[in-house]
Design an enzyme around this catalytic site. Structure first.
Site, PDB file in Angstrom:
ATOM      1  N   ASP A  36      21.784  27.900  37.277  1.00 43.20           N
ATOM      2  CA  ASP A  36      22.389  27.929  35.977  1.00 43.20           C
ATOM      3  C   ASP A  36      23.136  26.512  36.393  1.00 43.20           C
ATOM      4  O   ASP A  36      23.890  26.458  36.767  1.00 43.20           O
ATOM      5  CB  ASP A  36      23.411  29.724  36.091  1.00 43.20           C
ATOM      6  CG  ASP A  36      24.019  30.194  34.435  1.00 43.20           C
ATOM      7  OD1 ASP A  36      24.132  28.331  34.078  1.00 43.20           O
ATOM      8  OD2 ASP A  36      24.333  30.488  34.682  1.00 43.20           O
TER       9      ASP A  36
ATOM     10  N   LYS B  64      27.764  27.296  25.332  1.00 40.50           N
ATOM     11  CA  LYS B  64      29.113  26.475  26.068  1.00 40.50           C
ATOM     12  C   LYS B  64      28.942  25.129  25.767  1.00 40.50           C
ATOM     13  O   LYS B  64      28.685  24.986  24.348  1.00 40.50           O
ATOM     14  CB  LYS B  64      29.030  27.379  27.869  1.00 40.50           C
ATOM     15  CG  LYS B  64      28.932  27.860  27.572  1.00 40.50           C
ATOM     16  CD  LYS B  64      29.550  29.377  27.681  1.00 40.50           C
ATOM     17  CE  LYS B  64      29.879  30.295  27.855  1.00 40.50           C
ATOM     18  NZ  LYS B  64      29.519  31.105  28.914  1.00 40.50           N
TER      19      LYS B  64
HETATM   20  C1  LIG Z   1      28.925  32.687  29.030  1.00 43.04           C
HETATM   21  C2  LIG Z   1      27.933  32.392  30.932  1.00 43.04           C
HETATM   22  C3  LIG Z   1      26.880  32.796  30.969  1.00 43.04           C
HETATM   23  C4  LIG Z   1      25.983  33.571  30.270  1.00 43.04           C
HETATM   24  O1  LIG Z   1      25.927  33.212  28.269  1.00 43.04           O
HETATM   25  P1  LIG Z   1      25.254  34.507  26.468  1.00 43.04           P
HETATM   26  O2  LIG Z   1      25.455  32.983  26.843  1.00 43.04           O
HETATM   27  O3  LIG Z   1      27.379  34.647  27.452  1.00 43.04           O
HETATM   28  O4  LIG Z   1      24.966  35.015  27.001  1.00 43.04           O
HETATM   29  C5  LIG Z   1      25.796  32.605  31.897  1.00 43.04           C
HETATM   30  N1  LIG Z   1      26.024  31.716  32.814  1.00 43.04           N
HETATM   31  C6  LIG Z   1      27.217  30.827  32.956  1.00 43.04           C
HETATM   32  C7  LIG Z   1      27.682  30.358  33.771  1.00 43.04           C
HETATM   33  C8  LIG Z   1      28.073  31.127  31.993  1.00 43.04           C
HETATM   34  O5  LIG Z   1      29.490  30.389  31.825  1.00 43.04           O
END
Ligand SMILES: *Cc1c(COP(=O)(O)O)cnc(C)c1O
Length: 378
Positions: A170, A195
């Site tokens: 991720d 983000k």
């Molecule tokens: C926010 C976030 C997610 C989930 O993403 P959404 O767009 O809110 O579903 C997954 N991994 C990380 C590191 C995040 O900050």
């Protein structure tokens, strides 16, 4: 093409029919076929939509993969990745992954027979020790939230290759501007594009990119079958966001560097967590595997009361979860994002009550530092 050029001209650039310099928003569900079974590349927008396709081609190119996929949220992207596996398969997952990732694995996919062991992925030996006969994948975030712990992507990738496991990273915190996990040996990279990639707190979206074409076919099969796709308007917003990713990430990092400088000099701040600091535990690995340190930092003000005081006094930092936007955001992990973790476990993980997390935005740095000064001094 260099990365900053790719961000602007990568994937599918503009519209060849009209010369429009931005990709059109194809607000459409179905496509006329020239004869039965003869279409021009698109049949139905769950399977493929030209605006989403442009977004997917762009993320594939900037992550250095062969195929990209856009979903309705980061969690939809992660869920689609998990759906590549089957009941009885075992995952090794970072013990400080995003709360939603923990929730979907432990409270949704557990019902479908996916097994998970959570370990500190900064310690290669802990990953190795958790491998079982049915282990199929390692899933990690680096740097992680909220202590910015760094995992060694190439080392974990070597271990995974050796043991026949898939490595999923991720990359939300770093973005492809600073770090490319596929180039470092990962098999799948995923993003909450909500983000930094979107970057303006105006879209919820998720992305996944693979290197292997066969794996790309499998992930497309899941995306098309399960259907959590990103709509054309949001795909367009995301493409627009990505165009400025380079300058935004540079400025996020420059502002962050100055805030870190300011905080580390203060006696009333107990500790500062930022991978750009030379004494940060993962600094050397971060320097090797990434081109930057990002715009996220945490610092310890000593107590929960003091953290609450700071948060109640800030004017330019918005009290909110989420991260990666033009606005600076501030939160107290122990009371917000990590509140569902028992206090004892939080202490083990090092998430103290006085820990404050900042996602540094793009406001003028003088304003941000002045604001933090008055919030700390009261
Ligand atoms: C926010 C976030 C997610 C989930 O993403 P959404 O767009 O809110 O579903 C997954 N991994 C990380 C590191 C995040 O900050």
């Amino acid at each position: 093409m260099k990365l900053k050029t790719k961000l602007i001209h990568g994937g599918i650039d503009g519209d060849e029919h009209t010369g429009a310099v931005s990709v059109p928003i194809y607000q459409v569900s179905t496509y006329k076929q020239d004869a039965i079974g003869q279409h021009r590349g698109f049949e139905y927008s769950r399977t493929g939509n030209p605006t989403r396709h442009a977004c997917e081609a762009l993320i594939a190119e900037i992550e250095g993969g062969t195929r990209g996929f856009a979903f309705g949220s980061g969690m939809a992207a992660i869920s689609a990745i998990v759906m590549l596996f089957k009941a009885g398969d075992h995952f090794i997952v970072g013990d400080d992954v995003y709360g939603g990732t923990y929730r979907v694995l432990s409270h949704v996919f557990d019902r479908f027979g996916i097994e998970v062991t959570y370990v500190n992925t900064s310690h290669l030996a802990d990953i190795e020790a958790a491998i079982q006969d049915n282990t199929k994948a390692v899933f990690l975030e680096t740097p992680s939230n909220p202590l910015l712990k760094v995992s060694d992507i190439p080392a974990v990738a070597d271990l995974c290759k050796d043991k026949g496991l898939m490595l999923i990273v991720d990359n939300t915190f770093m973005t492809p501007y600073w770090q490319n996990p596929l180039q470092l040996g990962a098999d799948i990279v995923t993003h909450s594009a909500t983000k930094y990639l979107g970057g303006h707190s105006d879209v919820v979206a998720g992305l996944a990119v693979v290197k292997d074409e066969e794996l790309g076919e499998q992930l497309h099969h899941v995306q098309n079958s399960v259907g959590g796709v990103l709509g054309p308007q949001d795909s367009w917003i995301l493409i627009r966001g990505i165009k400025t990713l380079g300058i935004r990430m540079q400025e996020h990092e420059e502002n962050t560097r100055q805030i870190v400088d300011f905080l580390t000099k203060r006696d009333d701040v107990k500790a500062v967590f930022y991978p750009g600091l030379k004494d940060h535990p993962g600094h050397d690995i971060q320097t090797k595997q990434s081109r930057g340190f990002g715009g996220m930092l945490s610092f310890d003000v000593g107590s929960g009361e003091r953290a609450e005081q700071v948060l109640s006094r800030v004017k330019y930092f918005t009290l909110a979860e989420s991260l990666g936007a033009v606005e600076s955001l501030i939160s107290v992990p122990a009371k917000m994002t990590h509140a569902s973790i028992p206090a004892e476990r939080r202490a083990e993980l090092g998430i103290s009550d006085g820990l404050v997390r900042i996602s540094v935005g793009l406001e003028d740095i003088e304003d941000l530092i002045e604001d933090l000064t008055q919030a700390l001094e009261g």
